[in-house]
Design an enzyme around this catalytic site. Structure first.
Site, short mmCIF file in Angstrom:
data_model
loop_
_atom_site.label_atom_id
_atom_site.label_comp_id
_atom_site.label_asym_id
_atom_site.label_seq_id
_atom_site.Cartn_x
_atom_site.Cartn_y
_atom_site.Cartn_z
CD GLN A 66 53.21 -122.08 89.94
OE1 GLN A 66 52.52 -123.09 89.85
NE2 GLN A 66 54.53 -122.10 89.88
CG ASP A 94 32.53 -121.38 90.24
OD1 ASP A 94 32.84 -122.43 89.67
OD2 ASP A 94 32.09 -121.33 91.40
#
Length: 313
Positions: free
Chosen positions: A228, A256
């Protein structure tokens, strides 16, 4: 010009391979393994390098696996500051089932850090903090490590006038937030644990984020919401940004990469809307590659342009 400092307390060597089919009780013929440096902050440094932004990676390093980790980082031209440790640096193992494209990730526990090793890491962070605009603490903490370690890092950042970005979980995250940070990147589960609010939709995510921001503990919260996208919340505005649709091949390093994209945007002087879109572009681009490969810059630029165009509609 000031630098970015990344801190990884549970570094790893990520070893990945592929097999035709995974079946129990059978000998499985693997492809040649690929070895890459890994761990939260290390991946942030690697991703920043791909974007053209230098950084200093701080991490504990032990034994032959630690030496291999350092060599792998040298190959990628990552500026590093390794702290020697008694225990070996861990290895993780990733296997992709070619028949189904399923990915199996085997994460080994991080070795314990001795008290003197913790102290040395803090000393290095303190010594380098005055040279840095941003300190990024990303990834899990090793077993037995002081849960207030990141709170100590937060105090160092405050004294050095550096902005601390934290992407971790558990008690270490809570104590860092209690001390005060600049930017948090929790997922919905981590935000729920921090606030006690059941964050099931955008409205409740915004409510939970404002609970932290309202206490003066954080300036920016970017809640990772998987496919999303993400929701950015400050004391002035909130926006949910949908992730672009891409062919997903691996999720290793996607979070990351998202952090790296945001740090890059901040270092380039982007406003927050563009900064978070750069983060989402990097995170999404990382999922397009197999194993632990992170992202390709061309993919990032294409996805970022698409996200920015969506702002003008």
């Amino acid at each position: 010009m000031k630098q970015v400092l990344t801190l990884t307390l549970s570094p790893t060597i990520d070893k990945s391979t592929t097999v035709d089919k995974i079946m129990a009780e059978h000998k499985l013929d693997c492809d040649l393994p690929k070895f890459e440096p890994g761990g939260g902050g290390i991946n942030v440094s690697r991703a920043l390098k791909r974007l053209g932004q230098s950084s200093i990676a701080i991490f504990p390093s032990g034994g032959l696996t630690g030496e291999m980790l350092e060599d792998l980082l040298h190959e990628e031209h990552i500026v590093q500051h390794a702290i020697r440790t008694k225990n070996l640096t861990r290895e993780n193992f990733i296997v992709v089932n070619r028949a189904t494209n399923e990915q199996f990730r085997f994460g080994m526990p991080a070795p314990e850090l001795l008290q003197k090793e913790e102290a040395e890491i803090l000393k290095v962070v303190k010594d380098l903090s005055s040279k840095c605009s941003y300190i990024v603490a990303s990834g899990s903490l090793p077993m037995g490590m002081s849960t207030d370690f990141l709170a100590k890092v937060a105090r160092i950042a405050h004294k050095a006038d550096a902005r601390l970005i934290v992407d971790t979980s558990g008690d270490a995250l809570k104590q860092a937030v209690d001390e005060g940070v600049y930017l948090l990147k929790p997922n919905q589960s981590e935000l729920r644990k921090l606030t006690g609010i059941d964050v099931e939709d955008n409205e409740s995510v915004e409510e939970a984020a404002h609970q932290i921001i309202g206490k003066g503990k954080c300036k920016i919260i970017v809640v990772s919401m998987g496919p999303q996208g993400a929701q950015i919340v400050t004391d002035e505005f909130s926006e949910q940004i949908t992730a672009p649709s891409v062919r997903k091949r691996s999720t290793v390093g996607a979070g990351d990469s998202m952090v790296a994209g945001m740090v890059y945007g901040l270092m380039q002087g982007y406003d927050l809307q563009h900064t978070v879109r750069m983060g989402i572009a990097c995170g999404s681009a990382a999922t397009m590659n197999p194993g632990t490969e992170l992202f390709k810059k061309d993919d990032v630029e294409r996805l970022y342009d698409w996200l920015v165009k969506g702002m003008k509609k």
